[in-house]
Write an enzyme that holds these catalytic residues in place. Sequence first.
Site, mmCIF file in Angstrom:
data_model
loop_
_atom_site.group_PDB
_atom_site.id
_atom_site.type_symbol
_atom_site.label_atom_id
_atom_site.label_comp_id
_atom_site.label_asym_id
_atom_site.label_seq_id
_atom_site.Cartn_x
_atom_site.Cartn_y
_atom_site.Cartn_z
ATOM 1 N N GLY A 215 0.839 -1.204 0.000
ATOM 2 C CA GLY A 215 0.000 0.000 0.000
ATOM 3 C C GLY A 215 0.867 1.244 0.000
ATOM 4 O O GLY A 215 2.100 1.169 0.018
ATOM 5 N N ASP B 139 0.495 -8.752 1.268
ATOM 6 C CA ASP B 139 -0.517 -7.839 0.724
ATOM 7 C C ASP B 139 -1.360 -8.618 -0.285
ATOM 8 O O ASP B 139 -0.822 -9.388 -1.070
ATOM 9 C CB ASP B 139 0.183 -6.660 0.022
ATOM 10 C CG ASP B 139 -0.729 -5.456 -0.117
ATOM 11 O OD1 ASP B 139 -0.352 -4.384 0.374
ATOM 12 O OD2 ASP B 139 -1.814 -5.580 -0.717
ATOM 13 N N ASN B 140 -2.666 -8.422 -0.236
ATOM 14 C CA ASN B 140 -3.514 -9.136 -1.205
ATOM 15 C C ASN B 140 -3.802 -8.272 -2.433
ATOM 16 O O ASN B 140 -4.616 -8.644 -3.274
ATOM 17 C CB ASN B 140 -4.824 -9.609 -0.551
ATOM 18 C CG ASN B 140 -5.705 -8.449 -0.112
ATOM 19 O OD1 ASN B 140 -5.344 -7.287 -0.274
ATOM 20 N ND2 ASN B 140 -6.862 -8.771 0.431
ATOM 21 N N GLY C 107 -3.676 -2.153 -2.320
ATOM 22 C CA GLY C 107 -2.242 -2.003 -2.575
ATOM 23 C C GLY C 107 -1.941 -2.337 -4.027
ATOM 24 O O GLY C 107 -2.772 -2.942 -4.714
ATOM 25 N N LEU D 6 -0.534 -2.823 8.875
ATOM 26 C CA LEU D 6 -1.130 -1.699 8.134
ATOM 27 C C LEU D 6 -2.269 -2.148 7.224
ATOM 28 O O LEU D 6 -2.983 -1.306 6.672
ATOM 29 C CB LEU D 6 -0.066 -1.010 7.263
ATOM 30 C CG LEU D 6 1.183 -0.456 7.946
ATOM 31 C CD1 LEU D 6 2.080 0.217 6.920
ATOM 32 C CD2 LEU D 6 0.822 0.542 9.019
ATOM 33 N N THR E 143 -12.648 -6.875 6.669
ATOM 34 C CA THR E 143 -11.187 -6.784 6.514
ATOM 35 C C THR E 143 -10.551 -6.257 7.791
ATOM 36 O O THR E 143 -9.543 -6.781 8.275
ATOM 37 C CB THR E 143 -10.822 -5.836 5.353
ATOM 38 O OG1 THR E 143 -11.495 -6.264 4.196
ATOM 39 C CG2 THR E 143 -9.329 -5.813 5.092
ATOM 40 N N ALA F 181 -1.873 -0.148 13.177
ATOM 41 C CA ALA F 181 -2.334 1.111 12.563
ATOM 42 C C ALA F 181 -3.806 1.351 12.871
ATOM 43 O O ALA F 181 -4.653 0.481 12.662
ATOM 44 C CB ALA F 181 -2.136 1.056 11.053
ATOM 45 N N TYR G 154 -16.330 2.475 9.628
ATOM 46 C CA TYR G 154 -14.867 2.482 9.546
ATOM 47 C C TYR G 154 -14.276 2.848 10.901
ATOM 48 O O TYR G 154 -13.379 2.176 11.411
ATOM 49 C CB TYR G 154 -14.417 3.485 8.469
ATOM 50 C CG TYR G 154 -12.933 3.609 8.335
ATOM 51 C CD1 TYR G 154 -12.135 2.485 8.156
ATOM 52 C CD2 TYR G 154 -12.308 4.846 8.395
ATOM 53 C CE1 TYR G 154 -10.755 2.598 8.042
ATOM 54 C CE2 TYR G 154 -10.936 4.969 8.273
ATOM 55 C CZ TYR G 154 -10.173 3.846 8.103
ATOM 56 O OH TYR G 154 -8.811 3.949 7.987
ATOM 57 N N LYS H 268 -12.050 0.198 13.267
ATOM 58 C CA LYS H 268 -10.675 0.451 13.731
ATOM 59 C C LYS H 268 -10.633 0.576 15.258
ATOM 60 O O LYS H 268 -9.634 0.221 15.885
ATOM 61 C CB LYS H 268 -10.089 1.708 13.072
ATOM 62 C CG LYS H 268 -9.778 1.554 11.589
ATOM 63 C CD LYS H 268 -8.970 0.318 11.205
ATOM 64 C CE LYS H 268 -7.549 0.308 11.709
ATOM 65 N NZ LYS H 268 -6.788 -0.883 11.196
#
Length: 334
Positions: A15, A36-37, A41, A81, A100, A122, A154, A158
């Site tokens: 990312g 990373d998928n 990113g 991250l 996710t 993060a 969101y 988080k």
Amino acid sequence: MASVRGHALITGGAGFIGSHLSEALLAQDWRVTIIDNLSTGRFENIQHLVSDPHFTPVIDTITHEVVLDRLAGECDVIFHLAAAVGVELIVRDPVRVIETNVLGTHAVLQAAARYRKKVLLASTSEVYGKSNKVPFGEDDDRVLGPTTKARWSYSDSKAVDEFLGLAYHRQMDLPVVVFRLFNTIGPRQTGQYGMVVPRFVKQALNGGPITVYGDGSQSRCFCNVQDTVRALLLLAENPEAVGRVFNVGTVEEVTVLELAQRVWEGVERGAPAIALPDPAKRVVFIPYDQAYEPGFEDMQRRVPDISRIKQLTGWEPRIPLQQTLAQLIEVALT
Ligand code: UDP
């Protein structure tokens, strides 16, 4: 191979921020593995690192337990991250965002706990929600809208990540450091998921107009990613950061309308070959309802209190917005 200082695993390493963090760690003689998928990113972000013998990219999802378990076992520290970010994505695909963020972080903490590895987790300034306090201190209350508005999912996803990370620290003594990123900008950030600065730069370089949502009086503080990454490295190496939450951002505040003007000024200076449109055609105002979803609520101001990280590590941002805008315009032209 020359000796390395340690081995870092970066989830979401392809990312925007992860790729800059990879570069910084490699420059400081770390071995770096990223997972990373490539959902948000991009492989291009790390293409230039692939030939480095100390860099290993793994293209997979962090909820793939067997893979994550092996990577967690092999590293010394995890920078987590990987997340679904960007206000536009949240409004468009809340299922993906919530799953996710919550399931991904759960998987990372479980794997870290198995091998007792330090996790730098993060989070985001979105956790403060629509509180109108200025500046935001890490222990301030959160003020959120209803669950019927996708935007707040969101913030809560988080916040659950933060709760979980801090709980793993408290209950299992796992070394976890939470950092809340405020608006971060720099090369390789894409405007595809709504981020304002890359969008404005691209719009201006295409001859405009720049799309200002609402009346443009809302403000933000945009931190250069190089400053951000320096903060993460300082937090990672400081044992006293463990179990705590840190704001990471700049305090240089600008309204979105001023930002649009600054971008035009930057284009005038950095790309004189581009003919600027008439002043009246440089900016177009778009109502929030149209830009996002009906009833969308924006944050009017978002300024971090950065005294905590400064006190512990001496960190302060060094790169002013004007310099970053000039850098972004230059990069876009090359
Ligand atoms: N914004 C804008 N035009 C755009 C994209 C974003 O005016 O084309 C505004 C957005 O409404 C917000 C600010 O710019 O007030 C920052 O948006 P971004 O999505 O970059 O980050 P946020 O701070 O909202 O997470």
